[in-house]
Enzyme design. Structure first.
Site, mmCIF file in Angstrom:
data_model
loop_
_atom_site.group_PDB
_atom_site.id
_atom_site.type_symbol
_atom_site.label_atom_id
_atom_site.label_comp_id
_atom_site.label_asym_id
_atom_site.label_seq_id
_atom_site.Cartn_x
_atom_site.Cartn_y
_atom_site.Cartn_z
ATOM 1 N N TYR A 53 0.821 -1.208 0.000
ATOM 2 C CA TYR A 53 0.000 0.000 0.000
ATOM 3 C C TYR A 53 0.857 1.262 0.000
ATOM 4 O O TYR A 53 1.981 1.246 0.478
ATOM 5 C CB TYR A 53 -0.890 0.019 1.245
ATOM 6 C CG TYR A 53 -1.971 -1.028 1.268
ATOM 7 C CD1 TYR A 53 -2.331 -1.733 0.125
ATOM 8 C CD2 TYR A 53 -2.640 -1.325 2.453
ATOM 9 C CE1 TYR A 53 -3.328 -2.702 0.166
ATOM 10 C CE2 TYR A 53 -3.638 -2.289 2.499
ATOM 11 C CZ TYR A 53 -3.965 -2.981 1.358
ATOM 12 O OH TYR A 53 -4.953 -3.934 1.415
ATOM 13 N N GLY A 223 -17.306 1.584 -2.858
ATOM 14 C CA GLY A 223 -18.115 2.797 -2.909
ATOM 15 C C GLY A 223 -19.347 2.681 -3.771
ATOM 16 O O GLY A 223 -20.231 3.542 -3.724
ATOM 17 N N LEU A 225 -21.903 0.675 -3.552
ATOM 18 C CA LEU A 225 -23.140 0.486 -2.799
ATOM 19 C C LEU A 225 -23.621 1.758 -2.097
ATOM 20 O O LEU A 225 -24.708 1.771 -1.522
ATOM 21 C CB LEU A 225 -22.976 -0.652 -1.795
ATOM 22 C CG LEU A 225 -22.931 -2.049 -2.436
ATOM 23 C CD1 LEU A 225 -22.389 -3.084 -1.458
ATOM 24 C CD2 LEU A 225 -24.319 -2.446 -2.931
ATOM 25 N N LYS A 228 -23.359 6.227 -5.429
ATOM 26 C CA LYS A 228 -22.796 7.405 -6.115
ATOM 27 C C LYS A 228 -22.539 7.179 -7.601
ATOM 28 O O LYS A 228 -22.361 8.146 -8.341
ATOM 29 C CB LYS A 228 -21.528 7.876 -5.419
ATOM 30 C CG LYS A 228 -20.356 6.898 -5.451
ATOM 31 C CD LYS A 228 -19.194 7.474 -4.643
ATOM 32 C CE LYS A 228 -18.002 6.550 -4.595
ATOM 33 N NZ LYS A 228 -16.907 7.110 -3.770
#
Length: 339
Positions: A53, A223, A225, A228
């Site tokens: 990450y 994101g 669900l 947007k």
């Protein structure tokens, strides 16, 4: 606060964990500190990261997330945080990670190199849960597990887990650990959401029978669900809006998997259910993933503190059987929208 144990371990974690893959890319260090402070103040004790990450992975960014967490962790009692990290998966699969010159493998050499780097960046002498980011189709699982077991014996790692694995892979590893009498994978971190319930097909059975815990990631489907992407236009500064326009075919394919006709159709149905319940669709989505007894913790993420409230509200939500039946009806009508 709700706590659950991971597998057969002594790791007692909150039912919601904080994922950190945006720290250093979508969230700068200052915002990352605010997000971690908000989670910690709310009572979350479980933080998940990885040597790879932040995302999307780039050579120049690898390790930044762990370094940010390490700085933040120095200001907290170490024993108050259950910290999970991951060794990058093998370069022989669907993705070549931009780390160790693209030659990663889940062998003894890379596992030992990875843990030393993570411990240094995290500024700690141990990691509570150390996970294989994804399986290696070449290196025998015996070698991988023996290397992980050595880390446990050395005290650098308390317990081990896998991620992005299959029912066969988890079962094979579990039986190998039994045969060799060494540390086993106590958890599996896989994608699990309203739009991706595939874990229920086979892996859930393995987890329940063998007492291995799921750490569910992407509970709001990146994101999607939230609803947007159900508007006339893709929102600005959103992951899949960026991925669609990316020059990377891998990121393009991820966007197509998460945002497509079926996922948006299913999401529209879930938005209606959430509206009827008078809760945020994000809250409902997170609550759904923590509803199952084989789930130890659901990993949420955020680019800023404002995005956290709807997810954190799921701490106090248990979906009724009637709602679960409505959800199941959608999943049976629109099967496997994410493939």
């Amino acid at each position: 606060m709700q706590y659950r144990y991971i597998g057969k371990t002594g790791l007692r974690v909150t039912s919601i964990a904080l994922g950190t893959m945006s720290f250093g890319s979508w969230s700068d260090e200052a915002e990352a500190f605010r997000i971690m402070d908000r989670a910690y103040e709310r009572g979350i004790n479980f933080f998940d990261t990885a040597e790879l990450y932040p995302v999307p992975p780039r050579v120049e960014d690898v390790g930044i997330t762990e370094s940010i967490i390490g700085k933040w962790l120095k200001g907290k009692p170490r024993d108050s945080v259950i910290l999970a990290s991951k060794v990058a998966g093998a370069a022989n699969g669907w993705f070549v990670p931009p780390i160790r010159h693209g030659y990663t493998a889940i062998d003894a050499f890379h596992i030992k190199r990875a843990i030393e780097g993570s411990l240094k960046r995290l500024q700690t002498d141990y990691i509570d849960l150390y996970q294989m980011h994804w399986p290696d189709s070449v290196v025998p699982i015996e070698e991988s597990l023996k290397a992980f077991d050595e880390l446990v014996k050395e005290g650098k790692v308390r317990y081990i887990g896998t991620s992005n694995d299959t029912a066969y892979g988890l079962t094979k590893a579990n039986e190998t650990s039994k045969r060799l009498g060494i540390a086993r994978f106590e958890s599996i971190q896989n994608n699990f959401s309203l739009n991706n319930p595939r874990f229920l097909d086979e892996l859930a059975t393995v987890c329940k029978r063998e007492q291995i815990s799921l750490l569910a990631y992407s509970p709001i489907a990146g994101g999607v669900l939230s609803g947007k992407y159900n508007g006339a236009f893709y929102p600005e500064n959103a992951r899949y809006s960026d991925y669609v326009s990316s020059k990377s075919s891998r990121l393009n394919s991820q966007a197509a998997r998460f945002v497509n006709e079926k996922t948006l159709k299913a999401t529209a149905r879930y938005l209606d259910i959430a509206k009827k319940l008078e809760i945020s669709p994000v809250t409902m989505a997170v609550a759904y993933t923590k509803q199952f007894d084989f789930v130890a913790s659901t990993i949420i993420g955020a680019r800023n503190t404002e995005q956290m409230d709807a997810s954190l509200a799921a701490f106090d939500v248990t979906l009724s059987q009637e709602t679960m039946n409505e959800i199941k009806a959608v999943q049976e009508e629109i099967m496997y929208p994410m493939g």
